[in-house]
Design a protein around this motif. Structure first.
Motif, PDB file in Angstrom:
ATOM      1  N   UNK A  27       0.815  -1.505   0.074  1.00 35.58           N
ATOM      2  CA  UNK A  27      -0.106  -0.455  -0.481  1.00 35.58           C
ATOM      3  C   UNK A  27       0.817   1.097  -0.597  1.00 35.58           C
ATOM      4  N   UNK A  28       0.254   2.257  -0.207  1.00 38.28           N
ATOM      5  CA  UNK A  28       0.445   3.628  -0.643  1.00 38.28           C
ATOM      6  C   UNK A  28       0.763   4.632   1.225  1.00 38.28           C
ATOM      7  N   UNK A  29       1.697   5.240   1.119  1.00 38.34           N
ATOM      8  CA  UNK A  29       2.137   5.541   2.604  1.00 38.34           C
ATOM      9  C   UNK A  29       0.683   6.456   3.088  1.00 38.34           C
ATOM     10  N   UNK A  30       0.394   5.988   3.837  1.00 41.55           N
ATOM     11  CA  UNK A  30      -0.894   7.350   4.523  1.00 41.55           C
ATOM     12  C   UNK A  30      -1.814   7.033   3.415  1.00 41.55           C
ATOM     13  N   UNK A  31      -2.548   5.654   3.138  1.00 42.01           N
ATOM     14  CA  UNK A  31      -3.456   5.873   2.074  1.00 42.01           C
ATOM     15  C   UNK A  31      -4.330   4.343   2.752  1.00 42.01           C
ATOM     16  N   UNK A  32      -5.268   4.487   2.473  1.00 39.90           N
ATOM     17  CA  UNK A  32      -6.100   3.151   2.804  1.00 39.90           C
ATOM     18  C   UNK A  32      -5.969   1.699   1.628  1.00 39.90           C
ATOM     19  N   UNK A  33      -6.016   0.759   2.671  1.00 36.23           N
ATOM     20  CA  UNK A  33      -5.763  -0.203   2.333  1.00 36.23           C
ATOM     21  C   UNK A  33      -6.933  -1.330   2.596  1.00 36.23           C
ATOM     22  N   UNK A  34      -7.161  -2.873   1.660  1.00 37.24           N
ATOM     23  CA  UNK A  34      -8.793  -3.494   1.963  1.00 37.24           C
ATOM     24  C   UNK A  34      -7.709  -4.523   2.440  1.00 37.24           C
ATOM     25  N   UNK A  67      -8.004  -1.055   6.774  1.00 35.69           N
ATOM     26  CA  UNK A  67      -6.283  -0.324   7.334  1.00 35.69           C
ATOM     27  C   UNK A  67      -6.799   1.540   6.273  1.00 35.69           C
ATOM     28  N   UNK A  68      -7.308   2.484   7.955  1.00 35.99           N
ATOM     29  CA  UNK A  68      -6.951   3.595   8.404  1.00 35.99           C
ATOM     30  C   UNK A  68      -5.836   4.327   7.661  1.00 35.99           C
ATOM     31  N   UNK A  69      -4.958   4.747   6.431  1.00 34.92           N
ATOM     32  CA  UNK A  69      -3.694   5.892   6.857  1.00 34.92           C
ATOM     33  C   UNK A  69      -2.839   5.466   7.385  1.00 34.92           C
ATOM     34  N   UNK A  70      -2.712   3.972   5.837  1.00 33.98           N
ATOM     35  CA  UNK A  70      -1.484   2.982   6.518  1.00 33.98           C
ATOM     36  C   UNK A  70      -0.035   3.651   6.563  1.00 33.98           C
ATOM     37  N   UNK A  71       0.348   3.640   7.807  1.00 30.27           N
ATOM     38  CA  UNK A  71       2.091   4.408   7.804  1.00 30.27           C
ATOM     39  C   UNK A  71       2.586   2.812   8.936  1.00 30.27           C
ATOM     40  N   UNK A  90      -2.451 -12.061   6.011  1.00 27.05           N
ATOM     41  CA  UNK A  90      -2.131 -11.698   4.344  1.00 27.05           C
ATOM     42  C   UNK A  90      -0.593 -10.598   5.184  1.00 27.05           C
ATOM     43  N   UNK A  91       0.941 -10.530   4.808  1.00 31.24           N
ATOM     44  CA  UNK A  91       1.671  -9.504   5.273  1.00 31.24           C
ATOM     45  C   UNK A  91       1.508  -8.313   4.572  1.00 31.24           C
ATOM     46  N   UNK A  92       1.496  -6.951   5.640  1.00 33.53           N
ATOM     47  CA  UNK A  92       1.023  -5.734   4.861  1.00 33.53           C
ATOM     48  C   UNK A  92       2.138  -5.440   4.772  1.00 33.53           C
ATOM     49  N   UNK A  93       2.209  -4.341   4.057  1.00 36.18           N
ATOM     50  CA  UNK A  93       3.870  -3.320   4.396  1.00 36.18           C
ATOM     51  C   UNK A  93       3.000  -2.299   2.577  1.00 36.18           C
ATOM     52  N   UNK A  94       4.944  -0.667   2.916  1.00 36.66           N
ATOM     53  CA  UNK A  94       4.819   0.192   2.314  1.00 36.66           C
ATOM     54  C   UNK A  94       5.380  -0.305   1.234  1.00 36.66           C
TER      55      UNK A  94
END
Length: 297
Positions: A27-34, A67-71, A90-94
């Motif tokens: 995901x993009x930094x500070x973006x939302x992710x589903x 996830x709201x505001x991915x950091x 699921x492994x989540x990264x920026x």
């Protein structure tokens, strides 16, 4: 106390990766992710890095987690559960925002279609790699071995024909995951440009009258037949006074030395392309050195 605990959890890094996770999202930094739970269960619970109450902004709805505001504190392993049964993870990264240059080096010992690549990366990362061939087909992902920020992987291109001209380059695709970030790179090359033979083998020397006769064999890994895959040899020998002399030999695997020499070693390359010379063979002591010294007196 609650504020302190929340701060610690926010700053705690994701669990260190040791292998590439089967499922991950970038995901993009500070973006939302589903994130979706791959299950037929309608009601699930979620954890982040084993924590049942992550200190990040999450919105859970049945099998979907937003996830709201991915950091960076929000990265890590998200798992969905039915009670105590693990359903999916699921492994989540920026996505890495830096334009990094990757120093990738590939080398082939011959024209068999196999080669080895190495590169440097973040010490905490895990990498995998695959080939994209000229027809657009994708190879299988190969896990990379690595330690202390140095990584490597070996490949085999079964479609490579050593007797045909390479018209299109191969492309190596790298994917890396660190604890919080995603990295990807690509590298194009022709196999003919990365060939570096192994050292020649079985260097021997015989005294034949006033001359030294040297003979050797091509590397065991070199492509056959020898008449098609010729090699240029670089023989280096050392005179009794320590001076080193180079002699180049092509089309044969033997030569004569008219002058005295203490020791010799040999290297080789493909003369029809411009690859690197092979490593040197070990120095071979020449038994005629004593006679050379006596004649010099």
């Amino acid at each position: 106390m609650l504020v302190l605990v929340g701060l610690v959890l926010c700053l705690a890094p994701a669990d260190a990766l040791t292998t590439f996770p089967p499922k991950f999202q970038v995901g993009n930094l500070n973006g939302n992710m589903v994130v979706k739970c791959n299950t037929s269960e309608r009601q699930v619970t979620w954890t982040q890095n084993g924590e049942t109450e992550p200190m990040v902004e999450l919105v859970a709805k049945e099998r979907t987690l937003t996830i709201l505001g991915l950091d960076l504190p929000a990265t890590g392993n998200y798992s969905c559960w039915a009670g105590t049964v693990l359903l999916d993870a699921t492994y989540v990264v920026v996505s890495s925002t830096r334009k990094e240059k990757m120093n990738i080096s590939c080398q082939a010992e011959s024209y068999h279609g196999s080669f080895h690549c190495s590169w440097a990366g973040p010490p905490s990362a895990v990498f995998r790699a695959r080939l994209t061939r000229s027809n657009g087909s994708l190879g299988e992902w190969v896990p990379a071995a690595g330690s202390s920020g140095h990584f490597s992987a070996s490949f085999m291109d079964p479609s490579f024909c050593p007797f045909a001209e390479e018209l299109h380059p191969l492309q190596l695709e790298l994917e890396g995951l660190s604890d919080t970030s995603y990295h990807n790179f690509s590298y194009q090359f022709f196999i003919r440009d990365i060939v570096r033979p192994d050292p020649p083998q079985n260097l021997t020397v015989q005294q034949r009258g006033e001359q030294l006769h040297l003979a050797w064999a091509p590397p065991a890994s070199w492509s056959l037949p020898k008449s098609y895959f010729a090699l240029l040899y670089r023989l280096q020998y050392e005179l009794p006074n320590g001076t080193q002399v180079d002699k180049y030999v092509e089309g044969t695997e033997e030569t004569q030395l008219r002058e005295c020499a203490r020791r010799a070693r040999i290297s080789c390359q493909d003369p029809f392309t411009n690859p690197a010379w092979s490593p040197w063979s070990a120095w071979q002591g020449l038994g005629a050195a004593r006679q050379c010294r006596l004649r010099a007196r």
